[in-house]
Design a protein around this motif. Sequence first.
Motif, PDB file in Angstrom:
ATOM      1  N   MET A   1       0.846  -1.189   0.000  1.00 24.61           N
ATOM      2  CA  MET A   1       0.000   0.000   0.000  1.00 24.61           C
ATOM      3  C   MET A   1       0.889   1.249   0.000  1.00 24.61           C
ATOM      4  N   THR A 110      -3.077  -5.909   2.061  1.00 24.30           N
ATOM      5  CA  THR A 110      -2.679  -5.816   0.657  1.00 24.30           C
ATOM      6  C   THR A 110      -1.645  -6.860   0.231  1.00 24.30           C
ATOM      7  N   TRP A 130      -3.238  -7.214  -3.248  1.00 24.08           N
ATOM      8  CA  TRP A 130      -2.401  -6.888  -4.401  1.00 24.08           C
ATOM      9  C   TRP A 130      -2.590  -7.848  -5.565  1.00 24.08           C
ATOM     10  N   THR A 136      -7.040  -3.056  -5.599  1.00 24.96           N
ATOM     11  CA  THR A 136      -6.058  -2.272  -4.854  1.00 24.96           C
ATOM     12  C   THR A 136      -6.228  -0.781  -5.122  1.00 24.96           C
ATOM     13  N   GLU A 140      -7.356   1.994  -2.264  1.00 26.36           N
ATOM     14  CA  GLU A 140      -6.444   3.086  -1.911  1.00 26.36           C
ATOM     15  C   GLU A 140      -6.997   4.448  -2.310  1.00 26.36           C
TER      16      GLU A 140
END
Length: 218
Positions: A1, A110, A130, A136, A140
Amino acid sequence: MFIGHFAVGFASKRAAPRTSLGALMAAPLLLDLMWPLALLAGIESVKVDPGNTAFTPLDLHDYPWTHSLAMSLVWSVLFALGVLALTRDRRAAAVTGLGVFSHWILDFVTHRPDMPLWPGSKIYVGLGLWNSRAGTIAVEAAMFAAGVWLYATTTRARRRAGTVAMWALVLVLVALYVTTVLSPPPPSPRAIAFGGLAAWIFVPWAWWIDRHREVRPS
Protein backbone atom coordinates in the motif's frame (compact mmCIF):
# COMPACT_ATOMS: atom_id res chain seq x y z
CA MET A 1 0.00 0.00 0.00
CA PHE A 2 1.20 3.51 -0.80
CA ILE A 3 -1.26 6.41 -0.64
CA GLY A 4 -3.36 4.45 1.84
CA HIS A 5 -0.69 5.16 4.46
CA PHE A 6 -0.83 8.87 3.64
CA ALA A 7 -4.60 8.65 4.02
CA VAL A 8 -4.15 7.55 7.63
CA GLY A 9 -1.84 10.49 8.28
CA PHE A 10 -4.32 13.00 6.89
CA ALA A 11 -7.29 11.42 8.68
CA SER A 12 -5.47 11.32 12.03
CA LYS A 13 -5.76 15.10 12.31
CA ARG A 14 -9.44 14.61 13.14
CA ALA A 15 -8.50 12.39 16.10
CA ALA A 16 -5.59 14.54 17.33
CA PRO A 17 -6.22 18.11 16.11
CA ARG A 18 -3.51 19.64 18.32
CA THR A 19 -0.83 17.37 16.87
CA SER A 20 1.28 18.44 13.89
CA LEU A 21 0.48 16.79 10.59
CA GLY A 22 4.22 16.11 10.35
CA ALA A 23 4.08 13.71 13.29
CA LEU A 24 0.73 12.30 12.21
CA MET A 25 2.14 11.59 8.75
CA ALA A 26 5.45 10.21 10.00
CA ALA A 27 3.63 7.61 12.09
CA PRO A 28 1.92 5.55 9.34
CA LEU A 29 4.94 6.05 7.07
CA LEU A 30 7.50 5.02 9.69
CA LEU A 31 8.01 1.40 8.62
CA ASP A 32 8.52 2.45 5.00
CA LEU A 33 10.83 5.28 6.07
CA MET A 34 13.06 2.78 7.85
CA TRP A 35 12.84 0.11 5.14
CA PRO A 36 15.15 1.73 2.52
CA LEU A 37 17.71 2.36 5.26
CA ALA A 38 17.55 -1.33 6.20
CA LEU A 39 17.98 -2.26 2.52
CA LEU A 40 21.04 -0.04 2.08
CA ALA A 41 22.53 -1.36 5.33
CA GLY A 42 22.05 -4.96 4.17
CA ILE A 43 19.82 -5.78 7.15
CA GLU A 44 16.89 -6.60 4.87
CA SER A 45 16.56 -7.39 1.17
CA VAL A 46 14.08 -7.28 -1.71
CA LYS A 47 13.94 -8.83 -5.18
CA VAL A 48 12.51 -7.45 -8.40
CA ASP A 49 10.12 -10.16 -9.56
CA PRO A 50 7.66 -9.03 -12.27
CA GLY A 51 4.39 -10.91 -11.84
CA ASN A 52 4.91 -11.49 -8.12
CA THR A 53 1.45 -9.97 -7.70
CA ALA A 54 -0.85 -8.18 -10.12
CA PHE A 55 -0.07 -4.84 -8.53
CA THR A 56 3.63 -4.85 -7.63
CA PRO A 57 6.71 -6.49 -9.17
CA LEU A 58 8.49 -6.70 -5.81
CA ASP A 59 9.23 -9.90 -3.93
CA LEU A 60 9.14 -8.65 -0.34
CA HIS A 61 10.62 -11.80 1.14
CA ASP A 62 12.97 -10.38 3.78
CA TYR A 63 11.93 -7.45 5.98
CA PRO A 64 11.47 -8.83 9.50
CA TRP A 65 12.98 -5.87 11.36
CA THR A 66 10.77 -3.23 9.80
CA HIS A 67 7.58 -5.07 8.82
CA SER A 68 7.05 -8.12 11.04
CA LEU A 69 4.08 -8.06 13.41
CA ALA A 70 6.23 -8.13 16.53
CA MET A 71 8.59 -5.36 15.41
CA SER A 72 5.69 -3.24 14.17
CA LEU A 73 4.34 -3.33 17.71
CA VAL A 74 7.76 -2.41 19.08
CA TRP A 75 8.10 0.56 16.70
CA SER A 76 4.55 1.65 17.55
CA VAL A 77 5.27 1.72 21.26
CA LEU A 78 8.63 3.45 20.84
CA PHE A 79 7.14 6.12 18.59
CA ALA A 80 4.27 6.73 20.99
CA LEU A 81 6.66 7.01 23.93
CA GLY A 82 8.81 9.44 21.98
CA VAL A 83 5.82 11.64 21.18
CA LEU A 84 4.67 11.48 24.80
CA ALA A 85 8.13 12.49 26.05
CA LEU A 86 8.29 15.43 23.65
CA THR A 87 4.72 16.72 23.96
CA ARG A 88 3.29 15.33 27.24
CA ASP A 89 0.16 14.81 25.15
CA ARG A 90 -1.36 11.38 25.74
CA ARG A 91 -3.83 11.72 22.90
CA ALA A 92 -1.04 12.54 20.46
CA ALA A 93 0.98 9.57 21.72
CA ALA A 94 -1.98 7.19 21.37
CA VAL A 95 -2.99 8.39 17.91
CA THR A 96 0.54 8.30 16.51
CA GLY A 97 1.24 4.92 18.09
CA LEU A 98 -1.87 3.53 16.44
CA GLY A 99 -0.82 5.28 13.24
CA VAL A 100 2.47 3.37 13.20
CA PHE A 101 0.68 0.05 13.72
CA SER A 102 -1.90 0.90 11.05
CA HIS A 103 0.92 0.42 8.54
CA TRP A 104 1.14 -3.27 9.41
CA ILE A 105 -2.64 -3.68 9.30
CA LEU A 106 -2.91 -2.13 5.84
CA ASP A 107 0.06 -4.12 4.56
CA PHE A 108 -1.50 -7.29 5.98
CA VAL A 109 -4.58 -6.60 3.87
CA THR A 110 -2.68 -5.82 0.66
CA HIS A 111 0.37 -8.09 0.69
CA ARG A 112 0.45 -11.72 -0.28
CA PRO A 113 1.58 -13.98 2.61
CA ASP A 114 5.08 -12.52 2.91
CA MET A 115 4.86 -10.72 6.28
CA PRO A 116 6.58 -12.60 9.12
CA LEU A 117 5.09 -12.57 12.59
CA TRP A 118 8.50 -11.87 14.14
CA PRO A 119 12.17 -11.95 13.06
CA GLY A 120 12.98 -15.58 12.38
CA SER A 121 9.34 -16.62 12.14
CA LYS A 122 8.44 -19.35 9.66
CA ILE A 123 4.85 -18.12 9.56
CA TYR A 124 4.04 -15.49 6.96
CA VAL A 125 0.70 -13.74 6.58
CA GLY A 126 -1.09 -11.46 4.12
CA LEU A 127 -4.56 -11.36 2.60
CA GLY A 128 -3.38 -10.59 -0.92
CA LEU A 129 -5.36 -7.57 -2.11
CA TRP A 130 -2.40 -6.89 -4.40
CA ASN A 131 -3.52 -9.90 -6.46
CA SER A 132 -6.26 -7.60 -7.76
CA ARG A 133 -4.93 -4.50 -9.49
CA ALA A 134 -8.37 -2.90 -9.79
CA GLY A 135 -9.27 -3.77 -6.20
CA THR A 136 -6.06 -2.27 -4.85
CA ILE A 137 -6.50 0.98 -6.76
CA ALA A 138 -10.16 1.27 -5.72
CA VAL A 139 -9.42 0.73 -2.03
CA GLU A 140 -6.44 3.09 -1.91
CA ALA A 141 -8.19 5.80 -3.92
CA ALA A 142 -11.22 5.69 -1.62
CA MET A 143 -9.02 5.79 1.48
CA PHE A 144 -6.95 8.66 0.17
CA ALA A 145 -10.00 10.73 -0.80
CA ALA A 146 -11.52 10.15 2.64
CA GLY A 147 -8.28 11.03 4.43
CA VAL A 148 -7.78 14.26 2.50
CA TRP A 149 -11.43 15.21 3.08
CA LEU A 150 -11.09 14.65 6.83
CA TYR A 151 -7.98 16.80 7.00
CA ALA A 152 -9.46 19.54 4.80
CA THR A 153 -12.64 19.71 6.87
CA THR A 154 -10.81 19.57 10.21
CA THR A 155 -8.47 22.45 9.35
CA ARG A 156 -8.54 25.66 7.35
CA ALA A 157 -5.79 27.73 5.79
CA ARG A 158 -4.51 30.70 7.79
CA ARG A 159 -2.86 32.03 4.67
CA ARG A 160 -2.71 31.11 1.01
CA ALA A 161 0.37 28.93 1.52
CA GLY A 162 -1.71 26.57 3.63
CA THR A 163 -4.02 25.88 0.70
CA VAL A 164 -1.37 25.74 -2.02
CA ALA A 165 1.01 23.49 -0.07
CA MET A 166 -1.73 21.05 0.92
CA TRP A 167 -3.16 20.59 -2.54
CA ALA A 168 0.32 20.48 -4.05
CA LEU A 169 1.11 17.53 -1.77
CA VAL A 170 -2.13 15.81 -2.73
CA LEU A 171 -1.39 16.25 -6.45
CA VAL A 172 2.22 15.05 -6.07
CA LEU A 173 1.09 11.92 -4.22
CA VAL A 174 -1.57 11.15 -6.83
CA ALA A 175 0.97 11.68 -9.63
CA LEU A 176 3.50 9.39 -7.91
CA TYR A 177 0.83 6.75 -7.42
CA VAL A 178 -0.21 6.84 -11.08
CA THR A 179 3.45 6.74 -12.13
CA THR A 180 4.06 3.74 -9.87
CA VAL A 181 1.08 1.90 -11.34
CA LEU A 182 2.08 2.59 -14.96
CA SER A 183 5.89 2.39 -14.77
CA PRO A 184 7.98 -0.68 -15.64
CA PRO A 185 9.62 -2.62 -12.78
CA PRO A 186 12.52 -0.84 -11.03
CA PRO A 187 15.96 -1.81 -12.34
CA SER A 188 17.46 -3.04 -9.07
CA PRO A 189 16.95 -3.34 -5.29
CA ARG A 190 19.41 -0.47 -4.82
CA ALA A 191 17.25 1.76 -7.01
CA ILE A 192 14.25 0.78 -4.88
CA ALA A 193 16.10 1.78 -1.72
CA PHE A 194 17.21 5.17 -3.03
CA GLY A 195 13.72 5.81 -4.40
CA GLY A 196 12.27 4.93 -1.00
CA LEU A 197 14.46 7.53 0.70
CA ALA A 198 12.55 10.22 -1.18
CA ALA A 199 9.55 9.52 1.08
CA TRP A 200 11.35 11.33 3.91
CA ILE A 201 10.58 14.67 2.24
CA PHE A 202 6.87 14.22 2.91
CA VAL A 203 7.27 14.50 6.68
CA PRO A 204 8.66 18.08 6.76
CA TRP A 205 6.30 18.96 3.92
CA ALA A 206 3.33 17.85 6.04
CA TRP A 207 4.73 19.75 9.03
CA TRP A 208 5.06 22.90 6.92
CA ILE A 209 1.49 22.57 5.64
CA ASP A 210 0.19 22.37 9.18
CA ARG A 211 2.14 25.50 10.16
CA HIS A 212 0.00 27.42 7.69
CA ARG A 213 -3.32 25.90 8.71
CA GLU A 214 -5.41 25.89 11.87
CA VAL A 215 -8.11 23.70 13.35
CA ARG A 216 -11.58 24.84 12.42
CA PRO A 217 -13.80 25.97 15.33
CA SER A 218 -16.18 23.26 16.50
